[in-house]
Write a protein that holds these residues in place. Structure first.
Motif, mmCIF file in Angstrom:
data_model
loop_
_atom_site.group_PDB
_atom_site.id
_atom_site.type_symbol
_atom_site.label_atom_id
_atom_site.label_comp_id
_atom_site.label_asym_id
_atom_site.label_seq_id
_atom_site.Cartn_x
_atom_site.Cartn_y
_atom_site.Cartn_z
ATOM 1 N N PHE A 21 0.802 -1.216 0.000
ATOM 2 C CA PHE A 21 0.000 0.000 0.000
ATOM 3 C C PHE A 21 0.836 1.268 0.000
ATOM 4 O O PHE A 21 0.336 2.329 -0.348
ATOM 5 C CB PHE A 21 -0.946 0.005 1.201
ATOM 6 N N GLY A 22 2.053 1.189 0.405
ATOM 7 C CA GLY A 22 2.895 2.373 0.477
ATOM 8 C C GLY A 22 2.687 3.117 1.780
ATOM 9 O O GLY A 22 1.578 3.172 2.312
ATOM 10 N N ALA A 23 3.751 3.681 2.281
ATOM 11 C CA ALA A 23 3.689 4.387 3.560
ATOM 12 C C ALA A 23 2.838 5.645 3.461
ATOM 13 O O ALA A 23 2.337 6.143 4.457
ATOM 14 C CB ALA A 23 5.098 4.734 4.028
ATOM 15 N N LYS A 24 2.643 6.160 2.251
ATOM 16 C CA LYS A 24 1.868 7.378 2.068
ATOM 17 C C LYS A 24 0.371 7.138 2.267
ATOM 18 O O LYS A 24 -0.340 7.985 2.806
ATOM 19 C CB LYS A 24 2.110 7.902 0.655
ATOM 20 N N LYS A 25 -0.120 5.995 1.839
ATOM 21 C CA LYS A 25 -1.554 5.731 1.899
ATOM 22 C C LYS A 25 -2.020 5.179 3.234
ATOM 23 O O LYS A 25 -3.205 5.243 3.551
ATOM 24 C CB LYS A 25 -1.955 4.747 0.799
ATOM 25 N N LEU A 26 -1.124 4.623 4.025
ATOM 26 C CA LEU A 26 -1.536 4.003 5.284
ATOM 27 C C LEU A 26 -2.194 4.985 6.263
ATOM 28 O O LEU A 26 -3.233 4.655 6.848
ATOM 29 C CB LEU A 26 -0.359 3.290 5.939
ATOM 30 N N PRO A 27 -1.669 6.194 6.481
ATOM 31 C CA PRO A 27 -2.366 7.124 7.385
ATOM 32 C C PRO A 27 -3.757 7.503 6.874
ATOM 33 O O PRO A 27 -4.697 7.635 7.661
ATOM 34 C CB PRO A 27 -1.451 8.348 7.432
ATOM 35 N N MET A 29 -5.705 5.612 5.041
ATOM 36 C CA MET A 29 -6.571 4.455 5.248
ATOM 37 C C MET A 29 -6.983 4.349 6.715
ATOM 38 O O MET A 29 -8.149 4.072 7.012
ATOM 39 C CB MET A 29 -5.855 3.180 4.803
ATOM 40 N N ALA A 30 -6.058 4.588 7.629
ATOM 41 C CA ALA A 30 -6.376 4.532 9.055
ATOM 42 C C ALA A 30 -7.362 5.639 9.425
ATOM 43 O O ALA A 30 -8.291 5.429 10.215
ATOM 44 C CB ALA A 30 -5.103 4.649 9.880
ATOM 45 N N ARG A 31 -7.193 6.824 8.851
ATOM 46 C CA ARG A 31 -8.089 7.950 9.120
ATOM 47 C C ARG A 31 -9.503 7.645 8.633
ATOM 48 O O ARG A 31 -10.484 7.882 9.339
ATOM 49 C CB ARG A 31 -7.551 9.206 8.437
ATOM 50 N N SER A 32 -9.621 7.086 7.432
ATOM 51 C CA SER A 32 -10.948 6.779 6.906
ATOM 52 C C SER A 32 -11.598 5.638 7.689
ATOM 53 O O SER A 32 -12.809 5.622 7.883
ATOM 54 C CB SER A 32 -10.875 6.439 5.423
ATOM 55 N N LEU A 33 -10.789 4.692 8.165
ATOM 56 C CA LEU A 33 -11.331 3.613 8.989
ATOM 57 C C LEU A 33 -11.859 4.165 10.315
ATOM 58 O O LEU A 33 -12.946 3.789 10.772
ATOM 59 C CB LEU A 33 -10.256 2.557 9.247
ATOM 60 N N GLY A 34 -11.135 5.088 10.924
ATOM 61 C CA GLY A 34 -11.586 5.712 12.171
ATOM 62 C C GLY A 34 -12.844 6.537 11.966
ATOM 63 O O GLY A 34 -13.756 6.528 12.794
#
Length: 96
Positions: A21-27, A29-34
């Motif tokens: 996923f790349g380190a750029k997209k992980l935050p 994705m976590a934000r949208s999950l929250g």
């Protein structure tokens, strides 16, 4: 065989996820999950509150002078006004 995950296996899984996923997209994705979790929690609370309110006061036929219910605003998350939208409460349209 697959029941025991140790530290090396978990680290390997995390490295593969970061590579995919790349380190750029992980935050993001976590934000949208929250955000999704907050929306689900607020909607579940609203449904529970609405259920207890309707159980306490039985709905009868509306009187001629009764005002229609006011319009409510559903917000996605506390303080998030960009995705808030006004909604109208459903009314009973059946004629007796």
């Amino acid at each position: 065989m697959f029941g025991r995950l140790g530290a090396p296996e978990i680290i390997l899984i995390l490295v593969v996820i970061i590579l995919l996923f790349g380190a750029k997209k992980l935050p993001d994705m976590a934000r949208s999950l929250g955000k999704s979790a907050r929306i689900l929690k607020s909607e579940a609370k609203a449904m529970k509150d609405e259920g207890s309110n309707t159980a306490a006061t039985p709905a009868g036929p509306p009187t001629p002078g009764e005002q229609p219910p006011a319009q409510r605003t559903i917000q996605a998350a506390p303080g998030d006004v960009t995705s808030a939208r006004p909604v109208t409460e459903p009314t009973d349209t059946t004629k007796r």
